[in-house]
Design an enzyme around this catalytic site. Structure first.
Site, PDB file in Angstrom:
ATOM      1  N   GLU A 109     -31.414 -32.053  31.771  1.00 53.96           N
ATOM      2  CA  GLU A 109     -30.428 -32.244  30.714  1.00 53.96           C
ATOM      3  C   GLU A 109     -29.305 -31.210  30.736  1.00 53.96           C
ATOM      4  OE1 GLU A 109     -30.378 -33.664  26.081  1.00 53.96           O
ATOM      5  OE2 GLU A 109     -32.218 -33.560  27.251  1.00 53.96           O
ATOM      6  N   THR A 126     -29.091 -40.025  26.755  1.00 56.68           N
ATOM      7  CA  THR A 126     -30.162 -39.802  25.791  1.00 56.68           C
ATOM      8  C   THR A 126     -29.608 -39.721  24.367  1.00 56.68           C
ATOM      9  OG1 THR A 126     -32.082 -38.394  25.311  1.00 56.68           O
ATOM     10  CG2 THR A 126     -30.054 -37.289  26.013  1.00 56.68           C
ATOM     11  N   PHE A 152     -34.092 -44.251  21.536  1.00 51.87           N
ATOM     12  CA  PHE A 152     -35.223 -43.624  20.847  1.00 51.87           C
ATOM     13  C   PHE A 152     -35.886 -44.610  19.886  1.00 51.87           C
ATOM     14  CE2 PHE A 152     -34.541 -38.776  21.263  1.00 51.87           C
ATOM     15  CZ  PHE A 152     -34.175 -38.929  22.583  1.00 51.87           C
ATOM     16  N   LYS A 183     -29.106 -35.760  32.550  1.00 55.59           N
ATOM     17  CA  LYS A 183     -29.349 -36.258  31.198  1.00 55.59           C
ATOM     18  C   LYS A 183     -28.242 -35.754  30.270  1.00 55.59           C
ATOM     19  CE  LYS A 183     -33.498 -36.860  28.334  1.00 55.59           C
ATOM     20  NZ  LYS A 183     -34.868 -36.335  28.116  1.00 55.59           N
ATOM     21  N   ASP A 205     -43.015 -37.923  29.568  1.00 54.69           N
ATOM     22  CA  ASP A 205     -42.078 -37.201  28.707  1.00 54.69           C
ATOM     23  C   ASP A 205     -42.620 -35.796  28.478  1.00 54.69           C
ATOM     24  OD1 ASP A 205     -39.956 -36.671  27.100  1.00 54.69           O
ATOM     25  OD2 ASP A 205     -40.594 -37.913  25.418  1.00 54.69           O
TER      26      ASP A 205
END
Length: 315
Positions: A93, A153, A175, A129, A17
């Site tokens: 993303e 996400t 998350f 993403k 990450d």
């Protein structure tokens, strides 16, 4: 004795990450994932200085469109560098400001794929993403049908997870740490064990539901606050972990056991969520409603900061 990181790799696919090239080279993850916040940090690293300059010089258009194009080019350049170091995929993303616009999200995804293609990088190395809004999930559903795989996400609610699976998305990033953050901020005592962590419990529930109903969507736990959360999800399909926590796991030699085990039960999924049901169920989860909105705002803020830097260089 193998380190905890080595043991974890035997149970879950480890993803980095970060956009930090040095960290990726050190930990050798299968995949890597970025977001606007990580790209903002990466843009300040010497390793990407040339890419930053090239993104600015090659940007097309004028005004805000030119700045946006420079941002897309920088994202793809950083993604390309990351792909040189990993065997799998990199997540890039879509602008968080497009989170409630299906058509614009699809168009931006097409543009990112086009830029990667111009760099000689195929779809098999990419994940687009997208925030797990209703509009984002619909965009991902269309992109998946085109063979463009997606990473959904900012996923906090069970309704989001169900809708993503029903849409056939490739991967979700539920998350963990941000869920814990919300509960602690709203009066919850610190969990006695990692298994009591509400973020761990959320991902476990989603993973079990997917296995029970035979969904192929990959579950990738994300946003960890400590190694306890990570190890409590050992056995999850994938885990995306920050360099600090990867280092801590690499330096630890305690035994790591599989935490997520399929029950073996199989069931018929309930009726598909329509838009009204999705919005109501998500709205009923105060934590998820607040954290999704906050996450979109924060990513948009970092996108604007990055674009301000690019605009200053464009002049």
């Amino acid at each position: 004795m193998p380190t905890q990181l080595e043991q974890l790799r035997s149970l879950s696919t480890v993803v980095a990450d970060t956009g930090d090239i040095e960290a990726i080279a050190r930990f050798k993850p299968m995949d890597a994932t970025t977001n606007p916040s990580l790209l903002l940090k990466a843009a300040a690293l010497p390793a990407y200085a040339d890419h930053l300059a090239q993104a600015v010089s090659n940007a097309s258009g004028s005004g805000e469109a030119k700045v946006a194009d420079a941002g897309d080019r920088l994202s793809v350049a950083i993604g390309g560098e990351i792909l040189k170091l990993i065997p799998g995929r990199v997540s890039t993303e879509v602008d968080a400001r497009l989170s409630f616009d299906t058509e614009a999200t699809v168009a931006k995804a097409h543009r990112l794929v086009e830029l990667y293609d111009q760099a000689g990088i195929g779809r098999d190395r990419l994940l687009i993403k997208i925030a797990s809004t209703w509009e984002g999930i619909r965009a991902a559903e269309r992109l998946e049908r085109e063979g463009i795989h997606c990473n959904l996400t900012l996923l906090f609610s069970f309704a989001q997870a169900v809708a993503c699976a029903e849409a056939g998305v490739f991967l979700i990033s539920p998350f963990v740490g941000r869920i814990l953050d919300w509960h602690l901020a709203n009066g919850m005592d610190k969990p006695a064990t990692p298994q009591d962590d509400p973020g761990v419990q959320s991902v476990t529930r989603i993973w079990q539901y997917y296995k029970q109903h035979g969904y192929q969507t990959v579950v990738m736990g994300a946003s960890f606050r400590n190694t306890g959360e990570v190890l409590a999800l050992a056995g999850c399909d994938r885990l995306t972990i920050s360099p600090d926590l990867l280092a801590a796991l690499e330096e630890s030699e305690g035994t790591v056991e599989r935490a997520l085990v399929e029950s073996g039960d199989r069931g018929t999924p309930p009726a598909a969520l329509d838009e009204a049901s999705f919005r109501w169920q998500h709205n009923e989860d105060a934590m998820a409603t607040e954290k999704l909105a906050q996450g979109i705002r924060n990513f948009a803020a970092d996108q604007r900061k990055l674009e301000a830097q690019l605009a200053a260089k464009i002049g």
